[in-house]
Design an enzyme around this catalytic site. Sequence first.
Site, mmCIF file in Angstrom:
data_model
loop_
_atom_site.group_PDB
_atom_site.id
_atom_site.type_symbol
_atom_site.label_atom_id
_atom_site.label_comp_id
_atom_site.label_asym_id
_atom_site.label_seq_id
_atom_site.Cartn_x
_atom_site.Cartn_y
_atom_site.Cartn_z
ATOM 1 N N HIS A 1 0.826 -1.219 0.000
ATOM 2 C CA HIS A 1 0.000 0.000 0.000
ATOM 3 C C HIS A 1 0.856 1.264 0.000
ATOM 4 O O HIS A 1 0.697 2.110 -0.903
ATOM 5 C CB HIS A 1 -0.966 -0.015 1.186
ATOM 6 C CG HIS A 1 -1.682 1.282 1.383
ATOM 7 N ND1 HIS A 1 -2.580 1.780 0.462
ATOM 8 C CD2 HIS A 1 -1.632 2.199 2.399
ATOM 9 C CE1 HIS A 1 -3.050 2.944 0.892
ATOM 10 N NE2 HIS A 1 -2.491 3.219 2.061
ATOM 11 N N HIS B 1 3.958 6.934 5.512
ATOM 12 C CA HIS B 1 2.763 7.635 5.963
ATOM 13 C C HIS B 1 1.892 6.818 6.914
ATOM 14 O O HIS B 1 1.090 7.396 7.661
ATOM 15 C CB HIS B 1 1.942 8.123 4.767
ATOM 16 C CG HIS B 1 1.082 7.070 4.117
ATOM 17 N ND1 HIS B 1 1.524 6.262 3.099
ATOM 18 C CD2 HIS B 1 -0.203 6.719 4.334
ATOM 19 C CE1 HIS B 1 0.554 5.465 2.712
ATOM 20 N NE2 HIS B 1 -0.512 5.717 3.446
ATOM 21 N N GLU C 1 0.945 5.466 12.453
ATOM 22 C CA GLU C 1 -0.439 5.077 12.745
ATOM 23 C C GLU C 1 -0.584 3.590 13.031
ATOM 24 O O GLU C 1 -1.349 3.203 13.923
ATOM 25 C CB GLU C 1 -1.321 5.472 11.552
ATOM 26 C CG GLU C 1 -2.798 5.155 11.719
ATOM 27 C CD GLU C 1 -3.593 5.602 10.507
ATOM 28 O OE1 GLU C 1 -4.499 4.851 10.113
ATOM 29 O OE2 GLU C 1 -3.300 6.684 9.959
ATOM 30 N N ASP C 2 0.164 2.741 12.308
ATOM 31 C CA ASP C 2 -0.101 1.302 12.346
ATOM 32 C C ASP C 2 1.046 0.448 12.875
ATOM 33 O O ASP C 2 0.916 -0.774 12.929
ATOM 34 C CB ASP C 2 -0.447 0.809 10.926
ATOM 35 C CG ASP C 2 -1.771 1.377 10.428
ATOM 36 O OD1 ASP C 2 -2.620 1.715 11.274
ATOM 37 O OD2 ASP C 2 -1.946 1.489 9.208
ATOM 38 N N ASP D 1 -3.240 8.389 -1.227
ATOM 39 C CA ASP D 1 -3.651 7.312 -0.331
ATOM 40 C C ASP D 1 -5.106 6.906 -0.598
ATOM 41 O O ASP D 1 -5.432 5.725 -0.707
ATOM 42 C CB ASP D 1 -3.480 7.780 1.112
ATOM 43 C CG ASP D 1 -4.098 6.821 2.119
ATOM 44 O OD1 ASP D 1 -3.466 5.790 2.400
ATOM 45 O OD2 ASP D 1 -5.210 7.111 2.607
ATOM 46 N N ASP E 1 -18.404 13.629 -29.111
ATOM 47 C CA ASP E 1 -18.688 13.905 -27.699
ATOM 48 C C ASP E 1 -17.931 12.997 -26.731
ATOM 49 O O ASP E 1 -18.053 13.163 -25.517
ATOM 50 C CB ASP E 1 -20.191 13.771 -27.421
ATOM 51 C CG ASP E 1 -20.986 14.914 -28.017
ATOM 52 O OD1 ASP E 1 -20.396 15.987 -28.231
ATOM 53 O OD2 ASP E 1 -22.184 14.734 -28.279
#
Length: 709
Positions: A90, A114, A118-119, A179, A296
């Site tokens: 990720h 990043h 947090e993890d 992200d 178009d």
Amino acid sequence: MSAEATTPGGTARERRVHRKDVLRLRQLGRAAVFRSTVRGGLPDAIEHVAQAHRRHHPRADLDALRRAYLLAESAHRGQFRKSGEPYITHPLAVTLILAELGAETTTLTASLLHDTVEDTEVTLDQVRADFGDEVGHLVDGVTKLEKVDYGAAAEPETFRKMLVATGSDVRVMSIKLADRLHNMRTLGVMRPEKQARIARVTRDVLIPLAERLGVQSVKTELEDLVFAILHPEEHAGARELIRRHGMGPDPLAEVAEAVRGVLREAGIGAEVVIRPRHVLSVHRIRLKRGDLGPYDYGRLLILVAEDADCYATLGELHTCFTPVVSEFKDFIAAPKFNLYRSLHTAFAAGSGQVAEVLVRTQAMHRVAEAGVVALGDPLRGGDGESADDGERVDPTRPGWLSRLLDWQRQAPDPDTFWTALRDELAQDREITVFGEAADAGPLQLPVGATCVDAAYARHGQAAHACIGARVNGRLATLRTVLRDGDTVHLLLAPDGSSSPSPEWLEYATTPAARIPIRRWLDSTQAAGAEPGTERVAPAGPGATAHPGSRRRPEEDPGEEAAAIVAAAPEAPVRLARCCTPVPPDSVRGFAVRGGAVTVHREDCPTAVRMAAAGRAPLPVSWRSGSVGCRVTLHAEALGRPELLADLTEALAAHGAAVLAAEVEPPRDQRVRHTYTLRLPDSAGLPRLMRAMRRVPGVYDVTRAARLQS
């Protein structure tokens, strides 16, 4: 920040792009699992990132990327996404998105890291120590707040935190957008209800932010991914139209070749390509035009070297083809607020069909696709040198972002912030208005903004005292909708002499105005206005005071320190609105229901009528000649332009707060203005009336003394 997603696809191009992304992810996953070898100083897992980065920054030092990857891979080792891929895929995928957009090394370093704070067990202090304060700021900015600490407020407060961090460095939001793009690409393993919730937040918040930051390539892909989740049938229908259109040769190819020939003959070096519309764009065009024509499904994109070549190209197109004048827009001379610059035009080509054309330089194209990401480090100028005085080079900062950062400080409640943020981002266009004073810089406001919005954008909470405005030299009410390029001069009453009215909420469109107005009204209500009394609200010219009162209209409770009734010294005293008595008027009082005494001027028709009806008058004396007072004045004048503005300026110069104003229709070139005012000192009333009489065109100013119906 992990999530999983449905895969885009329908067109052959989409399927090729998706297969390429999947292949990359599998390669990255294998490299991460088997702890990839290091070649030339770089692990195999970040080779794709390095190649994309070198295309935009050939001389970039990749050592920070190498160290960031090694830390992230070690920290995330053993973690897996719901798809079964190693978690490290990720941050690698997010970093690859940013590298392909042209982000500089610091952004890519922070992107790899990043999710670590947090993890994983990695701390923010460790990131700062190993990679510097800038990387630490970016990582901190995108780190989510814990639900265990914030509960339901975690999501809105996380976005507030990101926006505040973006205010000092837009690269925070660049990482967040990349992200979210990867998470939306891989959202398919989530429950349908969770997919829908994430898609709605993406639609309401992330896509508008991508638009404002000019990251068009991210915005369009996010739009298609959200469209597929929230409107699957319409998405499938648009994809089917694109599929059918793609089964044969593109009709625009012939037009593109004709354009190339025209530009070659004119000696203009240009690249002419067909730019297909994305799925949601096709759907919108279908809703707008009905059945789609052969042209178009895409637009011609013409890329040239210099700005002058853009206009030369435009001249050749308009000379050699039949232009559709209504479709011409010059976003080079007047760029959009999100940095976008291009010429837009259209011309008739073949069977009456209209081909749309975009003309821009290569440099404009990079910014059009990547927005602020293409600008590089906002701490430095375009030549890589530090910006003067340490100022950040970010053209988006003075406009919508500054406005958002200002009002969010006044919205401590997460629900209020979340609702106001969505409302703010729902405004997809801006206008610029200017102040009359040399030191009053331009204001960026959303389309539909009024004078109330301008007042709070200019003055913050001091705008509570706004009583009107002059727009392009003419007096205007606070509800006046502003247009791009207007010059606005805001009229403020003396401190404490005026305050917001509930009606302001009806024509305040921005959170910067609505939040402080609502807070002031709520605080006033909480303070508890005395039952049976009225809070007098300011009004612009032509407006009236707030009618939500339970007291009789001829009474004014605001100056009951001002007069004494000898026969009833404890009785509440109210000054009658019909004749607005002030010291040193000769006055008399009349008892009314509830034990209060209403004070009228002796010559007031209402007082005369009550005395004739047998009501016994009470003697009244003034406490002092130097007290604040409320008074209604009539100004008789010959009608002329700017008369209202000149009278209002005379009132403001003498400290008079306008509580209500009314202008009667002109008769025989004569006009009557009626003002209800609050003066800080009744002794100043004669001076004020003389000043009003000196206004050109005014031939008489009198006190109100009229019968009440």
